[in-house]
Design a protein around this motif. Structure first.
Motif, PDB file in Angstrom:
ATOM      1  N   VAL A  44      -9.234  19.909 -11.500  1.00 21.24           N
ATOM      2  CA  VAL A  44      -9.637  21.216 -10.973  1.00 21.24           C
ATOM      3  C   VAL A  44      -8.935  21.476  -9.639  1.00 21.24           C
ATOM      4  CG1 VAL A  44     -11.567  22.573 -10.055  1.00 21.24           C
ATOM      5  CG2 VAL A  44     -11.860  21.235 -12.147  1.00 21.24           C
ATOM      6  N   PHE A  45      -8.943  20.473  -8.766  1.00 24.43           N
ATOM      7  CA  PHE A  45      -8.288  20.624  -7.467  1.00 24.43           C
ATOM      8  C   PHE A  45      -6.803  20.944  -7.636  1.00 24.43           C
ATOM      9  CE2 PHE A  45     -11.601  17.466  -5.722  1.00 24.43           C
ATOM     10  CZ  PHE A  45     -12.468  18.493  -5.415  1.00 24.43           C
ATOM     11  N   ALA A  46      -6.134  20.219  -8.533  1.00 20.94           N
ATOM     12  CA  ALA A  46      -4.700  20.430  -8.751  1.00 20.94           C
ATOM     13  C   ALA A  46      -4.433  21.840  -9.268  1.00 20.94           C
ATOM     14  CB  ALA A  46      -4.165  19.387  -9.724  1.00 20.94           C
ATOM     15  N   SER A  47      -5.272  22.305 -10.178  1.00 24.30           N
ATOM     16  CA  SER A  47      -5.106  23.642 -10.745  1.00 24.30           C
ATOM     17  C   SER A  47      -5.320  24.726  -9.695  1.00 24.30           C
ATOM     18  CB  SER A  47      -6.083  23.829 -11.911  1.00 24.30           C
ATOM     19  OG  SER A  47      -6.040  25.144 -12.405  1.00 24.30           O
ATOM     20  N   VAL A  77       0.847  -1.195   0.000  1.00 21.01           N
ATOM     21  CA  VAL A  77       0.000   0.000   0.000  1.00 21.01           C
ATOM     22  C   VAL A  77       0.880   1.241   0.000  1.00 21.01           C
ATOM     23  CG1 VAL A  77      -1.687   1.340   1.306  1.00 21.01           C
ATOM     24  CG2 VAL A  77      -1.926  -1.149   1.141  1.00 21.01           C
ATOM     25  N   ASN A  78       0.627   2.128  -0.953  1.00 22.51           N
ATOM     26  CA  ASN A  78       1.415   3.354  -1.102  1.00 22.51           C
ATOM     27  C   ASN A  78       0.631   4.578  -0.665  1.00 22.51           C
ATOM     28  OD1 ASN A  78       3.881   2.316  -2.558  1.00 22.51           O
ATOM     29  ND2 ASN A  78       2.286   1.589  -3.945  1.00 22.51           N
ATOM     30  N   SER A  79       1.357   5.545  -0.148  1.00 18.89           N
ATOM     31  CA  SER A  79       0.782   6.843   0.191  1.00 18.89           C
ATOM     32  C   SER A  79       1.848   7.893  -0.061  1.00 18.89           C
ATOM     33  CB  SER A  79       0.347   6.875   1.661  1.00 18.89           C
ATOM     34  OG  SER A  79      -0.080   8.177   2.035  1.00 18.89           O
ATOM     35  N   ASP A  80       1.527   8.919  -0.863  1.00 12.38           N
ATOM     36  CA  ASP A  80       2.489  10.001  -1.084  1.00 12.38           C
ATOM     37  C   ASP A  80       1.757  11.320  -1.248  1.00 12.38           C
ATOM     38  OD1 ASP A  80       1.869  10.486  -3.915  1.00 12.38           O
ATOM     39  OD2 ASP A  80       2.830   8.560  -4.270  1.00 12.38           O
ATOM     40  N   ASN A  81       2.530  12.386  -1.235  1.00 12.68           N
ATOM     41  CA  ASN A  81       1.923  13.716  -1.264  1.00 12.68           C
ATOM     42  C   ASN A  81       1.924  14.334  -2.659  1.00 12.68           C
ATOM     43  OD1 ASN A  81       4.614  14.346  -1.556  1.00 12.68           O
ATOM     44  ND2 ASN A  81       4.722  15.762   0.183  1.00 12.68           N
ATOM     45  N   SER A  82       1.798  13.497  -3.681  1.00 14.76           N
ATOM     46  CA  SER A  82       1.650  14.011  -5.042  1.00 14.76           C
ATOM     47  C   SER A  82       0.169  14.104  -5.378  1.00 14.76           C
ATOM     48  CB  SER A  82       2.360  13.104  -6.051  1.00 14.76           C
ATOM     49  OG  SER A  82       1.655  11.888  -6.209  1.00 14.76           O
ATOM     50  N   SER A  83      -0.161  14.851  -6.414  1.00 12.49           N
ATOM     51  CA  SER A  83      -1.567  15.056  -6.766  1.00 12.49           C
ATOM     52  C   SER A  83      -2.187  13.840  -7.456  1.00 12.49           C
ATOM     53  CB  SER A  83      -1.703  16.283  -7.678  1.00 12.49           C
ATOM     54  OG  SER A  83      -0.948  16.113  -8.867  1.00 12.49           O
ATOM     55  N   THR A 117      -0.217  25.871  -2.925  1.00  8.62           N
ATOM     56  CA  THR A 117      -0.562  24.908  -1.884  1.00  8.62           C
ATOM     57  C   THR A 117      -0.372  23.485  -2.386  1.00  8.62           C
ATOM     58  OG1 THR A 117      -2.155  26.432  -0.865  1.00  8.62           O
ATOM     59  CG2 THR A 117      -2.487  24.080  -0.443  1.00  8.62           C
ATOM     60  N   LYS A 118       0.060  22.595  -1.503  1.00 11.29           N
ATOM     61  CA  LYS A 118       0.215  21.180  -1.839  1.00 11.29           C
ATOM     62  C   LYS A 118      -1.155  20.501  -1.827  1.00 11.29           C
ATOM     63  CE  LYS A 118       3.578  18.912  -2.032  1.00 11.29           C
ATOM     64  NZ  LYS A 118       4.414  18.427  -3.163  1.00 11.29           N
ATOM     65  N   PHE A 119      -1.433  19.705  -2.912  1.00 12.43           N
ATOM     66  CA  PHE A 119      -2.696  18.976  -3.005  1.00 12.43           C
ATOM     67  C   PHE A 119      -2.415  17.495  -3.177  1.00 12.43           C
ATOM     68  CE2 PHE A 119      -5.352  16.974  -6.374  1.00 12.43           C
ATOM     69  CZ  PHE A 119      -6.437  16.661  -5.584  1.00 12.43           C
TER      70      PHE A 119
END
Length: 318
Positions: free
Chosen positions: A208-211, A47-53, A218-220
């Motif tokens: 939309v969120f990433a944009s 299971v992976n988790s990272d702070n990329s969009s 801000t990091k999404f």
């Protein structure tokens, strides 16, 4: 991220890292399917988790499932994975199933591997529209007694969701999330950008969120399937006070990585599996051998259960 001195926080990690169990719950179309090591099923995962969009992709592998059980779930069903030793047992990740590879021979056994994408919904990225539909006139043709007859018909047309002048990014984020069915875990914008000319939604929700996050500096990313907008100015946004040393879960000497794109100080280490730890978690890492004793934030973690071991590889930045 603003990382303050750890003396302001009470960092601890409870648990003896023994007696691990894993349970997977899949919501099929007609019923829930529960597959658990408590019922003597063998369940492995990565299971992976990272702070990329981009939402993380993970896998879970089952051994010797019956055809009856296999028939109860399919692609796009929602999956939740719980794991940990008894004091820490809890939700590790959830998402929608993107692929199923059933009945692969492994010696005397056969395996079923499920790939799932992190999301709190059992559906893929969607686009939201205005609740008010438009219309257009189209020409239709039918044949009557061998003759073509044309007639006009009004056809409903979806209208893009639009926001008036001087709308704040936070307002757009909340509306798109609500209409698309996403849950926001954290909405902490570094700057709440104002769209002076208004804003029209022309892409799917995640784009939309990433944009909007980019416009707000801000990091999404997603965290356990929920939406996160992180300014990097809060010292401990999730209040997860986790401590790692050779006596509290650390299983390797942390290795120093090259500076990341933000110029941060990045380290990687392995530890016993702890489902509390995800991208965004703030941890205190102490390793005399690495000359490391500081508060850092997790940027990526891979949780792994292989036969006989529950571990995780963690990358932190501070």
């Amino acid at each position: 991220m603003a990382v303050h001195n750890s003396k302001h926080y009470q960092f601890k990690t409870n648990g003896n890292y023994e007696g691990y169990q894993t349970t997977v719950v899949i919501q099929g179309k007609t019923e829930k399917v529960t597959i658990s090591t408590r019922r003597n099923f063998q369940v492995l995962y990565e299971v992976n988790s990272d702070n990329s969009s981009t939402p993380a992709s993970s896998t879970v592998t089952f051994y010797n499932l019956s055809k009856e059980t296999l028939s109860k779930f399919e692609k796009n069903d929602h999956l939740k994975l719980y794991t940990g030793p008894e004091p820490l047992f809890g939700l590790l990740s959830e998402g929608y199933i993107t692929n199923i590879v059933p009945d692969v021979k492994d010696g005397q056994d056969h395996t079923t591997t499920i790939t799932f994408t992190e999301a709190i919904l059992a559906k893929k990225n969607v686009k939201v529209y205005s609740k008010f539909n438009g219309s257009k006139t189209v020409t239709k043709t039918v044949k009557v007694n061998g003759k073509s007859i044309n007639y006009k018909k009004r056809q409903v047309k979806k209208v893009n969701l639009a926001f008036r002048k001087n709308t704040k990014a936070s307002t757009i984020i909340k509306r798109v999330a609500r209409d698309a069915g996403y849950q926001i875990s954290l909405l902490d914008l570094k700057k709440d950008h104002v769209f002076k000319k208004g804003y029209t939604v022309t892409s799917k929700a995640m784009e939309v969120f990433a944009s909007l996050a980019k416009a707000c500096d801000t990091k999404f990313y997603q965290r356990r399937g929920q939406i996160v907008f992180e300014s990097g100015t809060k010292p401990n946004p999730y209040h997860e006070n986790l401590y790692f040393s050779d006596k509290t879960g650390l299983t390797s000497i942390p290795s120093h990585d090259d500076a990341d794109s933000d110029g941060g100080d990045s380290w990687t280490f392995t530890a016993f599996e702890n489902p509390q730890l995800m991208a965004g978690s703030v941890v205190h890492v102490k390793s005399p051998e690495a000359r490391l004793n500081k508060l850092m934030q997790v940027t990526h973690v891979t949780h792994t259960h292989e036969t006989g071991s529950y571990t995780m590889e963690v990358t932190v930045d501070g």
